[in-house]
Write an enzyme that holds these catalytic residues in place. Structure first.
Site, PDB file in Angstrom:
ATOM      1  N   ASP A  53       0.858  -1.180   0.000  1.00  0.00           N
ATOM      2  CA  ASP A  53       0.000   0.000   0.000  1.00  0.00           C
ATOM      3  C   ASP A  53       0.900   1.238   0.000  1.00  0.00           C
ATOM      4  O   ASP A  53       2.129   1.119   0.047  1.00  0.00           O
ATOM      5  CB  ASP A  53      -0.979  -0.010   1.180  1.00  0.00           C
ATOM      6  CG  ASP A  53      -0.293  -0.007   2.542  1.00  0.00           C
ATOM      7  OD1 ASP A  53       0.846   0.514   2.651  1.00  0.00           O
ATOM      8  OD2 ASP A  53      -0.893  -0.521   3.505  1.00  0.00           O
ATOM      9  N   SER A  54       0.302   2.422  -0.037  1.00  0.00           N
ATOM     10  CA  SER A  54       1.109   3.644  -0.173  1.00  0.00           C
ATOM     11  C   SER A  54       2.056   3.840   1.010  1.00  0.00           C
ATOM     12  O   SER A  54       3.189   4.287   0.833  1.00  0.00           O
ATOM     13  CB  SER A  54       0.217   4.869  -0.354  1.00  0.00           C
ATOM     14  OG  SER A  54      -0.694   4.972   0.721  1.00  0.00           O
TER      15      SER A  54
END
Length: 82
Positions: A40-41
């Protein structure tokens, strides 16, 4: 230079494997860090910070956003070391 690249590639892959807890066999040059490896980011940011620490380099936000594949990350580090 190829030996240096192989060493850098191994170290970058180890960081990604450690951060994402993925199988080593999945961390190939063409693997997308987000799509294939499931980052994920926040995990991408952590990978970038770990790479910066490992190699003693600073990675600006713009290039970091272009780390789409494992190869992109390796190529950036190789370029920064030359």
């Amino acid at each position: 230079m190829e030996d240096g690249r192989a060493d850098i590639a191994e170290r970058v892959k180890d960081i990604i494997i450690g951060q994402l807890a993925v199988e080593k066999s999945k961390v190939v040059d063409d693997a997308s860090i987000v799509d294939d490896l499931g980052a994920d980011s926040l995990e991408v940011v952590q990978i970038v910070m770990l790479i910066e620490d490992e190699f003693g380099i600073a990675i600006p936000d713009e290039p970091a956003e272009e780390f789409l594949t494992v190869r992109d990350a390796i190529d950036f580090v190789v370029a920064s070391q030359s």
